[in-house]
Design a protein around this motif. Sequence first.
Motif, short mmCIF file in Angstrom:
data_model
loop_
_atom_site.label_atom_id
_atom_site.label_comp_id
_atom_site.label_asym_id
_atom_site.label_seq_id
_atom_site.Cartn_x
_atom_site.Cartn_y
_atom_site.Cartn_z
N MET A 63 0.85 -1.18 0.00
CA MET A 63 0.00 0.00 0.00
C MET A 63 0.89 1.24 0.00
SD MET A 63 -2.86 1.28 2.71
CE MET A 63 -4.20 0.34 2.08
N LYS A 64 0.62 2.16 -0.89
CA LYS A 64 1.41 3.38 -1.01
C LYS A 64 0.67 4.59 -0.48
CE LYS A 64 3.51 1.64 -5.20
NZ LYS A 64 3.57 1.80 -6.65
N LEU A 65 -0.63 4.46 -0.32
CA LEU A 65 -1.45 5.62 0.03
C LEU A 65 -1.44 5.86 1.53
CD1 LEU A 65 -3.49 7.72 -0.99
CD2 LEU A 65 -5.28 6.03 -0.60
N GLY A 66 -1.27 7.10 1.92
CA GLY A 66 -1.31 7.49 3.33
C GLY A 66 -2.19 8.70 3.50
N ARG A 67 -2.28 9.17 4.70
CA ARG A 67 -3.09 10.35 4.98
C ARG A 67 -2.21 11.40 5.63
NH1 ARG A 67 -9.09 10.40 7.00
NH2 ARG A 67 -9.17 9.61 4.90
N LEU A 68 -2.26 12.60 5.08
CA LEU A 68 -1.51 13.73 5.59
C LEU A 68 -2.51 14.66 6.27
CD1 LEU A 68 1.38 14.90 5.52
CD2 LEU A 68 0.74 16.10 3.46
N ASN A 69 -2.35 14.87 7.56
CA ASN A 69 -3.26 15.72 8.31
C ASN A 69 -2.64 17.08 8.57
OD1 ASN A 69 -5.35 13.71 8.87
ND2 ASN A 69 -3.75 12.72 10.05
N TYR A 70 -3.48 18.13 8.55
CA TYR A 70 -3.00 19.47 8.89
C TYR A 70 -3.48 19.79 10.29
CZ TYR A 70 -1.53 24.28 8.43
OH TYR A 70 -0.89 25.47 8.61
N ILE A 71 -2.54 20.09 11.18
CA ILE A 71 -2.85 20.37 12.57
C ILE A 71 -2.64 21.87 12.82
CG2 ILE A 71 -2.30 19.80 14.97
CD1 ILE A 71 -3.27 17.41 13.22
N ARG A 72 -3.62 22.54 13.34
CA ARG A 72 -3.51 23.97 13.62
C ARG A 72 -2.94 24.19 15.03
NH1 ARG A 72 -5.46 26.51 9.50
NH2 ARG A 72 -7.24 25.74 8.36
N ASN A 73 -1.99 25.12 15.13
CA ASN A 73 -1.45 25.52 16.43
C ASN A 73 -2.43 26.50 17.07
OD1 ASN A 73 0.90 24.05 16.41
ND2 ASN A 73 2.13 25.67 15.52
N LEU A 74 -3.16 26.05 18.05
CA LEU A 74 -4.18 26.90 18.66
C LEU A 74 -3.59 27.88 19.67
CD1 LEU A 74 -6.97 24.23 19.16
CD2 LEU A 74 -6.69 25.86 17.29
N ASP A 75 -2.63 27.44 20.46
CA ASP A 75 -2.02 28.30 21.48
C ASP A 75 -0.55 28.49 21.12
OD1 ASP A 75 -1.82 29.79 23.80
OD2 ASP A 75 -1.35 28.05 25.04
N ARG A 76 -0.34 29.19 20.02
CA ARG A 76 1.01 29.28 19.49
C ARG A 76 1.74 30.55 19.92
NH1 ARG A 76 1.46 32.00 14.20
NH2 ARG A 76 -0.52 33.00 13.79
N HIS A 77 3.04 30.46 19.89
CA HIS A 77 3.92 31.60 20.13
C HIS A 77 3.79 32.53 18.93
CE1 HIS A 77 7.82 33.71 20.20
NE2 HIS A 77 7.69 33.60 21.51
N HIS A 78 4.01 33.82 19.10
CA HIS A 78 3.80 34.77 18.01
C HIS A 78 4.67 34.48 16.79
CE1 HIS A 78 7.35 36.59 19.90
NE2 HIS A 78 7.56 37.20 18.75
N ALA A 79 5.82 33.85 16.96
CA ALA A 79 6.70 33.55 15.84
C ALA A 79 6.49 32.13 15.29
CB ALA A 79 8.16 33.71 16.27
N ALA A 80 5.60 31.36 15.91
CA ALA A 80 5.38 29.97 15.49
C ALA A 80 4.49 29.91 14.25
CB ALA A 80 4.75 29.18 16.62
N ASN A 81 4.57 28.79 13.55
CA ASN A 81 3.72 28.58 12.38
C ASN A 81 2.27 28.45 12.79
OD1 ASN A 81 5.79 28.51 10.41
ND2 ASN A 81 6.28 26.40 10.99
N LYS A 82 1.37 28.75 11.85
CA LYS A 82 -0.06 28.62 12.11
C LYS A 82 -0.46 27.16 12.30
CE LYS A 82 -1.29 32.71 9.49
NZ LYS A 82 -1.97 33.24 8.30
N GLY A 83 0.31 26.28 11.70
CA GLY A 83 0.03 24.86 11.80
C GLY A 83 1.13 24.06 11.14
N TYR A 84 0.92 22.76 11.05
CA TYR A 84 1.90 21.88 10.44
C TYR A 84 1.20 20.64 9.90
CZ TYR A 84 1.39 19.53 14.92
OH TYR A 84 0.86 18.91 16.03
N TYR A 85 1.85 19.98 8.98
CA TYR A 85 1.35 18.71 8.46
C TYR A 85 1.94 17.58 9.29
CZ TYR A 85 -0.01 21.40 4.37
OH TYR A 85 -0.58 22.32 3.53
N ARG A 86 1.11 16.57 9.53
CA ARG A 86 1.56 15.42 10.31
C ARG A 86 1.19 14.13 9.58
NH1 ARG A 86 -1.39 14.61 15.75
NH2 ARG A 86 -2.96 13.91 14.30
N ALA A 87 2.13 13.19 9.58
CA ALA A 87 1.87 11.89 8.97
C ALA A 87 2.59 10.82 9.77
CB ALA A 87 2.35 11.88 7.53
N LEU A 88 1.94 9.70 9.93
CA LEU A 88 2.56 8.52 10.52
C LEU A 88 2.90 7.60 9.36
CD1 LEU A 88 3.34 6.75 12.95
CD2 LEU A 88 1.01 5.85 12.91
N VAL A 89 4.18 7.29 9.20
CA VAL A 89 4.63 6.46 8.08
C VAL A 89 5.41 5.26 8.61
CG1 VAL A 89 4.73 8.41 6.48
CG2 VAL A 89 6.75 7.78 7.77
#
Length: 75
Positions: free
Chosen positions: A1-27
């Motif tokens: 199987m080659k197909l996976g799922r890439l989730n976008y996680i939003r940083n809700l309580d982030r530092h002012h210089a932090a990204n708004k979110g990030y992609y997460r995948a379990l491979v």
Amino acid sequence: MKLGRLNYIRNLDRHHAANKGYYRALVYDAVERKYENLMITDGEMKKIRERANKNPEDLATASWFDRFIATIRLF
């Protein structure tokens, strides 16, 4: 199987210089024979997509089974 799922996680309580979110995948790393969590920033994702577009001959394609699983949403 080659197909996976890439989730976008939003940083809700982030530092002012932090990204708004990030992609997460379990491979599964077949070389190391272990599962690995990947966390990818928006900027890194942009670079990854640009590289994939430049090298279409190296891209993986979804098998009929991958498409079937995605259709019934079991994955």
